[in-house]
Design an enzyme around this catalytic site. Structure first.
Site, PDB file in Angstrom:
ATOM      1  N   THR A   1       0.873  -1.176   0.000  1.00  0.00           N
ATOM      2  CA  THR A   1       0.000   0.000   0.000  1.00  0.00           C
ATOM      3  C   THR A   1       0.910   1.226   0.000  1.00  0.00           C
ATOM      4  O   THR A   1       1.502   1.565   1.030  1.00  0.00           O
ATOM      5  CB  THR A   1      -0.912  -0.007   1.243  1.00  0.00           C
ATOM      6  OG1 THR A   1      -1.620  -1.239   1.272  1.00  0.00           O
ATOM      7  CG2 THR A   1      -1.906   1.152   1.183  1.00  0.00           C
ATOM      8  N   LYS A  55      -7.076   1.375  -3.578  1.00  0.00           N
ATOM      9  CA  LYS A  55      -6.738   0.760  -2.294  1.00  0.00           C
ATOM     10  C   LYS A  55      -6.829   1.789  -1.162  1.00  0.00           C
ATOM     11  O   LYS A  55      -7.374   1.509  -0.085  1.00  0.00           O
ATOM     12  CB  LYS A  55      -5.314   0.177  -2.376  1.00  0.00           C
ATOM     13  CG  LYS A  55      -4.723  -0.293  -1.078  1.00  0.00           C
ATOM     14  CD  LYS A  55      -5.460  -1.457  -0.461  1.00  0.00           C
ATOM     15  CE  LYS A  55      -4.880  -1.800   0.907  1.00  0.00           C
ATOM     16  NZ  LYS A  55      -5.728  -2.714   1.672  1.00  0.00           N
TER      17      LYS A  55
HETATM   18  P1  NAP Z   1       5.102  -5.743   8.049  1.00  0.00           P
HETATM   19  O1  NAP Z   1       4.766  -7.059   8.642  1.00  0.00           O
HETATM   20  O2  NAP Z   1       5.430  -4.590   8.935  1.00  0.00           O
HETATM   21  O3  NAP Z   1       6.344  -5.987   7.034  1.00  0.00           O
HETATM   22  C1  NAP Z   1       7.013  -4.892   6.469  1.00  0.00           C
HETATM   23  C2  NAP Z   1       8.076  -5.386   5.494  1.00  0.00           C
HETATM   24  O4  NAP Z   1       8.745  -4.236   4.932  1.00  0.00           O
HETATM   25  C3  NAP Z   1       9.159  -6.254   6.128  1.00  0.00           C
HETATM   26  O5  NAP Z   1       9.599  -7.210   5.196  1.00  0.00           O
HETATM   27  C4  NAP Z   1      10.269  -5.223   6.404  1.00  0.00           C
HETATM   28  O6  NAP Z   1      11.550  -5.778   6.497  1.00  0.00           O
HETATM   29  C5  NAP Z   1      10.156  -4.381   5.152  1.00  0.00           C
HETATM   30  N1  NAP Z   1      10.777  -3.066   5.289  1.00  0.00           N
HETATM   31  C6  NAP Z   1      10.390  -2.052   6.101  1.00  0.00           C
HETATM   32  N2  NAP Z   1      11.194  -0.968   5.922  1.00  0.00           N
HETATM   33  C7  NAP Z   1      12.117  -1.345   4.995  1.00  0.00           C
HETATM   34  C8  NAP Z   1      13.204  -0.666   4.367  1.00  0.00           C
HETATM   35  N3  NAP Z   1      13.507   0.613   4.661  1.00  0.00           N
HETATM   36  N4  NAP Z   1      13.929  -1.339   3.442  1.00  0.00           N
HETATM   37  C9  NAP Z   1      13.625  -2.615   3.116  1.00  0.00           C
HETATM   38  N5  NAP Z   1      12.605  -3.312   3.676  1.00  0.00           N
HETATM   39  C10 NAP Z   1      11.846  -2.671   4.589  1.00  0.00           C
HETATM   40  O7  NAP Z   1       3.932  -5.226   7.074  1.00  0.00           O
HETATM   41  P2  NAP Z   1       2.787  -6.094   6.359  1.00  0.00           P
HETATM   42  O8  NAP Z   1       1.627  -6.236   7.287  1.00  0.00           O
HETATM   43  O9  NAP Z   1       3.402  -7.295   5.752  1.00  0.00           O
HETATM   44  O10 NAP Z   1       2.322  -5.054   5.224  1.00  0.00           O
HETATM   45  C11 NAP Z   1       3.063  -4.915   4.020  1.00  0.00           C
HETATM   46  C12 NAP Z   1       2.290  -3.954   3.104  1.00  0.00           C
HETATM   47  O11 NAP Z   1       0.988  -4.497   2.848  1.00  0.00           O
HETATM   48  C13 NAP Z   1       2.072  -2.566   3.692  1.00  0.00           C
HETATM   49  O12 NAP Z   1       2.151  -1.598   2.676  1.00  0.00           O
HETATM   50  C14 NAP Z   1       0.639  -2.656   4.238  1.00  0.00           C
HETATM   51  O13 NAP Z   1       0.026  -1.375   4.314  1.00  0.00           O
HETATM   52  C15 NAP Z   1      -0.010  -3.554   3.217  1.00  0.00           C
HETATM   53  N6  NAP Z   1      -1.163  -4.334   3.696  1.00  0.00           N
HETATM   54  C16 NAP Z   1      -1.163  -4.880   4.941  1.00  0.00           C
HETATM   55  C17 NAP Z   1      -2.271  -5.640   5.353  1.00  0.00           C
HETATM   56  C18 NAP Z   1      -2.308  -6.271   6.729  1.00  0.00           C
HETATM   57  O14 NAP Z   1      -3.408  -6.674   7.168  1.00  0.00           O
HETATM   58  N7  NAP Z   1      -1.188  -6.418   7.419  1.00  0.00           N
HETATM   59  C19 NAP Z   1      -3.357  -5.839   4.484  1.00  0.00           C
HETATM   60  C20 NAP Z   1      -3.303  -5.288   3.193  1.00  0.00           C
HETATM   61  C21 NAP Z   1      -2.194  -4.536   2.809  1.00  0.00           C
HETATM   62  P3  NAP Z   1      12.122  -6.301   7.928  1.00  0.00           P
HETATM   63  O15 NAP Z   1      11.557  -7.682   8.083  1.00  0.00           O
HETATM   64  O16 NAP Z   1      13.590  -6.251   7.757  1.00  0.00           O
HETATM   65  O17 NAP Z   1      11.617  -5.334   8.966  1.00  0.00           O
END
Ligand code: NAP
Length: 309
Positions: free
Chosen positions: A93, A169
């Site tokens: 997102t 989105k």
């Molecule tokens: P998350 O669990 O916080 O994972 C974030 C990911 O981004 C991890 O792999 C993290 O790496 C990486 N990351 C963060 N900062 C970084 C940087 N500066 N350089 C490289 N990698 C970086 O988030 P998530 O829940 O999977 O969500 C991922 C995306 O999907 C977001 O945009 C979110 O808004 C969207 N989304 C989430 C949901 C939900 O229910 N969770 C639903 C729909 C969409 P590390 O492991 O090294 O920290």
């Protein structure tokens, strides 16, 4: 299919696990490589740089925010330096101006790029049941169809400009949080008047509001189940900031957005970074004089000030 997955947080890990279970060859990259261990043990390969994950048919990015995506696309060993020809499928997102910049950078480098943000939580991703809003050049979207069929239960084609999928989105997340806020306010009013929130939810979801957003988030509000977070408040705040950027650029006033941002900030400041976005309901309850004492759950049925209502 040969698929790269970059970003192994809650969503990326679940998508990768689903693709691996379906028998596809995966190459993974994550900033913190230890998170790849369970998937590598199950047969996936681990890339040293993001570019090394782009040798196959597709490379998915599922990362926290614009900054993270920019780092893996344009940083050292980033996707734009890859020798491979994978279609970059951006599922995070992210903001609409940034998505447009990404599309231009890929086009200038002769690479293929589509935006395909998703609706659904990690447990849905694990079962391949996400909803996908996709936009990009029609030929690239057609090439992605087999991948979308593995990841999602339904794909909606938004248009040819990738950033339009990100706009859809962001609109969806704005409406979802608005529904949570509206339910929280209605539940506070009902509770004050002697109607249990569970009763209110049962009646409304059985009549005019029979939709997953009301049923699922309504149940969380009734149970006050704000941990573990399915959609953490900081991610929701990031999304509302992206909505704010888009609304400002388009000159569209969105007054409800200000309330959502304030309530998300309050929830994070009060309850920490790991609280669910539904904890915005606690701001509503506190404003109605229904705050907890020392965190004790309050009775949902007690018409606390019924005489005054
Ligand atoms: P998350 O669990 O916080 O994972 C974030 C990911 O981004 C991890 O792999 C993290 O790496 C990486 N990351 C963060 N900062 C970084 C940087 N500066 N350089 C490289 N990698 C970086 O988030 P998530 O829940 O999977 O969500 C991922 C995306 O999907 C977001 O945009 C979110 O808004 C969207 N989304 C989430 C949901 C939900 O229910 N969770 C639903 C729909 C969409 P590390 O492991 O090294 O920290």
């Amino acid at each position: 299919m040969d698929i790269g997955v970059i970003g192994l947080g809650h969503m990326g890990s679940a998508i990768a696990r689903n693709l691996l279970s379906a028998g596809h060859r995966l190459t993974l990259w994550n900033r913190s490589p230890e998170k790849a261990r369970p998937l590598v043990d199950a047969g996936a390969a681990l890339a040293e740089h993001p570019a090394d994950a782009a040798d196959g048919d597709f490379v998915i990015t599922m990362l926290a925010d614009d900054r993270a995506v920019d780092a893996v696309v344009r940083g050292d060993g980033g996707l734009l330096s890859s020798a491979g020809g994978a279609v970059h499928v951006s599922m995070s997102t992210i903001g609409t101006p940034f998505a447009a910049r990404l599309a231009r950078a890929h086009a200038e480098a002769g690479r293929r790029f589509v935006s395909a943000p998703v609706f659904g939580r990690p447990d849905i991703a694990l079962s391949g049941g996400l909803f996908i809003a996709a936009a990009g050049p029609p030929a690239d979207l057609a090439a992605c169809q087999p991948l979308f069929e593995e990841i999602g239960r339904r794909v909606f084609i938004v248009g040819a400009a990738p950033e339009t999928a990100n706009l859809v989105k962001l609109c969806g997340n704005f409406m979802m949080l608005s529904a949570i806020e509206a339910m929280a306010e209605a539940m506070a009013l009902a509770e004050r008047g002697g109607v249990a929130p569970a009763t209110l939810l049962d009646i409304l979801t059985g009549t005019q509001f029979d939709a997953p957003v009301y049923r699922n988030y309504g149940a969380i509000l009734v149970e006050r189940r704000f941990r573990p977070a399915g959609f953490p408040a900081p991610l929701a705040l990031k999304d509302m900031d992206l909505v704010d950027d888009a609304a400002g650029a388009a000159r569209v006033p969105m007054p409800v957005l200000g309330i959502l941002r304030d309530h998300l900030l309050t929830a994070i400041a009060r309850d920490g970074e790991d609280v669910d976005c539904t904890a915005i309901a606690e701001s509503v309850a506190a404003a109605a004089g229904m705050a907890d004492e020392a965190g004790a759950p309050r009775s949902r049925n007690a018409p606390a000030r019924l005489a005054a209502v």
